[in-house]
Each structure stands twice: as C-alpha cells, then as structure tokens.
Design an enzyme around this catalytic site. Structure first.
Site, PDB file in Angstrom:
ATOM      1  N   ARG A  15     -21.229   4.880  -4.792  1.00  0.00           N
ATOM      2  CA  ARG A  15     -21.461   4.139  -3.562  1.00  0.00           C
ATOM      3  C   ARG A  15     -21.662   5.112  -2.391  1.00  0.00           C
ATOM      4  NH1 ARG A  15     -16.237   0.347  -3.899  1.00  0.00           N
ATOM      5  NH2 ARG A  15     -15.463   2.263  -4.876  1.00  0.00           N
ATOM      6  N   LYS A  75     -14.583   5.744  -0.633  1.00  0.00           N
ATOM      7  CA  LYS A  75     -13.294   6.023  -1.268  1.00  0.00           C
ATOM      8  C   LYS A  75     -12.461   6.978  -0.436  1.00  0.00           C
ATOM      9  CE  LYS A  75     -11.700   4.632  -4.316  1.00  0.00           C
ATOM     10  NZ  LYS A  75     -10.829   3.424  -4.282  1.00  0.00           N
ATOM     11  N   TYR A  94     -11.717   3.358   2.662  1.00  0.00           N
ATOM     12  CA  TYR A  94     -10.543   2.925   1.904  1.00  0.00           C
ATOM     13  C   TYR A  94      -9.586   4.102   1.777  1.00  0.00           C
ATOM     14  CZ  TYR A  94     -13.010  -1.321   0.428  1.00  0.00           C
ATOM     15  OH  TYR A  94     -13.662  -2.514   0.416  1.00  0.00           O
ATOM     16  N   HIS A  96      -5.676   3.453   0.671  1.00  0.00           N
ATOM     17  CA  HIS A  96      -4.665   3.135  -0.352  1.00  0.00           C
ATOM     18  C   HIS A  96      -3.554   4.196  -0.365  1.00  0.00           C
ATOM     19  CE1 HIS A  96      -7.278  -0.041  -1.849  1.00  0.00           C
ATOM     20  NE2 HIS A  96      -8.264   0.824  -1.983  1.00  0.00           N
ATOM     21  N   GLU A 118      -8.764  -1.407   3.823  1.00  0.00           N
ATOM     22  CA  GLU A 118      -7.990  -2.410   3.091  1.00  0.00           C
ATOM     23  C   GLU A 118      -6.871  -3.049   3.899  1.00  0.00           C
ATOM     24  OE1 GLU A 118      -5.817   1.476   2.186  1.00  0.00           O
ATOM     25  OE2 GLU A 118      -7.905   0.824   2.383  1.00  0.00           O
ATOM     26  N   ASP A 270      -5.446   0.739  -7.690  1.00  0.00           N
ATOM     27  CA  ASP A 270      -5.623   1.443  -6.419  1.00  0.00           C
ATOM     28  C   ASP A 270      -4.330   1.485  -5.617  1.00  0.00           C
ATOM     29  OD1 ASP A 270      -8.266   2.397  -6.284  1.00  0.00           O
ATOM     30  OD2 ASP A 270      -9.044   0.412  -5.827  1.00  0.00           O
TER      31      ASP A 270
END
Length: 372
Positions: A15, A75, A94, A96, A118, A270
């Site tokens: 991505r 990511k 993101y 996490h 997120e 994740d």
C-alpha cells in the site's frame, strides 16, 4: 505544508500513504507533496502519474524524511524510519502502539507528533480511519481461513460450503464490529454454518437484521466462547478495544482442545492478538501450526490487496490530512476533538491513555499540552 510519502518497507506491504488523486487535492490547497520513487509501484501507479498530479519525486526515503513537515504512511514506522523522525515532525499513520514497546520508546525519543489512524474517532462513534481496513480484513479473513483449512496448509482438508450430501464447515467469529460483520457476510455467502459472538447485543442485532437466519448470533460469555470454539472448524478473531491490547479470549488450553487441523485467523494481531497461541506472521510466511491448529496471523492483511486497500484508506484519511496541512497540527488538534483522539505521542509524551496504561508510561492530556 510539505507532505512526504515514503515507500512502505514492512515485509510484503504494497500500500501507499497517498493516491495521485489525494496528491492533486493537497496541491490544489497550495501544499507540496514529495513522494519517494516507486512508492506507488504496489498499486500499479507509476511515478509519472504522481508527478502529473503535482507531486515531486524523491530519490529515497532519507530525502522524504529530511524535507517533509508531515509524513503520511500506512503501516507503523519500521526501525530505520523511526531513526529518521525529528522533533516537531508530524507522523500520520497506523501505529498500534499498545503491544509494541520498542516502537513506542523510539517514537517518544524522536520528539515527533505521532497521530494514529486507529484511534481517531467520529462524532457518531466508531473509528473512521480503521473502518475501511477492517472491512477489507474482515472479508479477507474468510478467504485466508478457507486456504488455511486445505490439507496442503496443515488443515483438516475441508471446504467451507461443503457440497451436496456433505456438511459445510462451522465458522465462529469472535466480535461483531466492522471486522466481524464483514467476515460474517462473506462467511454466510460461502454456505458455511456461521456463529458470531459478542457482548454487545445491539451489534448482534445489526448482524441479525443484515444477514438473517444465515448467521447465528450468540452472547459472548466464557461458556459460549468455549463451546463454540471447540465445535468450530475455523475461528476468526475480530475483537478490538480502541488503542489497547486485544483481550486474550481463547487460551492456549482451549486452542489445544480444538479439532485437529482446525484453523484460526487472528485479525486482532495488530493489537497483540486474541488467541494466546498467536504471534505475528507476514504475507511471505502467513501460517504456522500450534497445538495441531493452523494459525494465520498476518499483521497487515489488507496489504495483500493493496490497490483496493489504498483507495479505501485514502477515502477516509484525506479529510484529516487536509485538516492538518491547512490548519497546522497544533490548531487542527485543538479544534477537532476526534482528530485529537488520534494523538498518541506528543513531543516525547504519551497522550493516549490506553497506550500509557498498557506500557506503563505516564499519561498526559493532549489538550493541556497543545495549549500550554
């Protein structure tokens, strides 16, 4: 503002943070966009397309990080990327963080302004920047589970929908949120027997209204979880506590008592995973067998369908990227409480309570820091 888009370097991640259409919107607002060479290769988009949309092309990631005021990624930053962050630089991606102490430590030490997709919220509830990837992951989870049940993958060799005269598989989905509801839709369409477990009765009602008798809804107490997991051929873990580590709903003892050759797909990996036997895997090596059960625990599942995922993600993230670029991070975060909920690390301080609690950091109120 100068916005940088590096090429993703996590294993098998294809991505990209911005599409050419998003670049065009940003440049139309007077901003500059610097895209690393071949950043769009994974979605079959050439540098020339980005250039035509108004982006400048950087020779490498080092140039992107060195010049950009805001980094837009997909990511979590890998170790090499975290070393390139600088104080005051905005990172929007993101993260996490709750199950990742090393990343958290590096981001705290960087002094950067780290905003996690997120944990951004919405006025009507929900997590609008997580939802599109949860849709993708939920739908992919059934596909991944079906493959994991094949004998060549270590599974019991069962077809989800069965055939005439042969019973279908039983799929159990833990969680009735965005991941779970999308998994249930695909699972029901496969012809399998499907049960969805959750503690939220309203969420179960929504699935029942949407899918009817094709899906059984079950309240998620310990007895029901144990009973349905033991009867399952495939269990999909779809639980989420925003910003926090996923609860371990299925113990190692329970996994070891499952059918030999059964499969689990841990979409919650994740955030640390909801099976005690789970550990992160990659698209290059997605499965392993533990206690006779096939585990699929890829931590970036939507990266397997990067074109769909990138465009779906940009549909959700672009308004927030524009907000940060147009107003500047300080004003945007002060003015927009739901965007402020995405702020996890601010200039060396943890501003997400769930991350602070999970990793034993002092918690700092974001608004107080922004207005100090």
């Amino acid at each position: 503002m100068l916005i940088g888009v590096p090429r993703e370097i996590k294993s098998q991640e294809y991505r990209v943070g911005l599409t050419p259409a998003s670049v065009r919107e940003l440049t139309g607002h007077g901003h500059q966009v610097l895209v690393e060479r071949d950043a769009g290769a994974g979605i079959n988009t050439a540098d020339s397309v980005y250039a035509a949309a108004g982006a400048s092309i950087a020779g490498d990631a080092e140039e992107v990080f060195a010049r950009a005021q805001m980094i837009v990624k997909v990511k979590e930053p890998q170790a090499a990327e975290r070393r390139r962050l600088r104080p005051g630089q905005i990172l929007f991606t993101y993260l996490h963080l709750a199950p990742d102490p090393q990343q958290t430590e590096d981001l705290v030490n960087s002094g950067a302004i780290c905003i996690a997709y997120e944990t951004v919220t919405a006025s009507g509830g929900g997590l609008p920047l997580l939802a599109p990837m949860s849709e993708v992951a939920g739908r992919l989870s059934v596909q991944a589970g079906a493959h994991s049940l094949e004998k060549t993958q270590g599974g019991m060799g069962i077809l989800l929908g069965g055939v005439t005269g042969v019973a279908p598989a039983k799929i159990v989905i833990l969680g009735a949120g965005v991941v779970g509801s999308n998994a249930a839709q695909i699972a029901a369409g496969s012809g399998a027997q499907v049960a969805v477990l959750d503690r939220n009765i309203d969420a179960l009602r929504r699935i029942e209204a949407r899918l009817g008798a094709r899906v059984t809804t079950v309240f998620a107490n310990r007895d029901n979880i144990e009973r349905h997991v033991l009867a399952a051929d495939l269990v999909i873990g779809a639980v989420l506590i925003p910003g926090a580590a996923a609860p371990k709903l299925v113990s190692r003892q329970l996994v070891s008592a499952m059918k030999a050759g059964a499969a689990v797909v841990d979409v919650a990996i994740d955030q640390g995973g909801c099976f005690e036997t789970s550990h992160p895997t990659t698209h290059a090596a997605p499965i392993y067998v533990a206690d006779g059960v096939v585990h699929y625990c890829v931590a970036n599942m939507p990266g397997g369908v990067p074109r769909t995922s990138t465009y779906a993600l940009n549909n959700a993230t672009l308004p927030y990227v524009l907000m940060l670029a147009d107003q500047g991070y300080r004003q945007a975060l002060q003015d927009h409480v739901h965007l402020r909920a995405g702020l996890n690390v601010y200039a060396g301080k943890i501003t997400c309570r769930e991350v602070a609690d999970a990793l034993h950091y002092p918690y700092h109120d974001a608004l107080q820091l922004l207005t100090a």
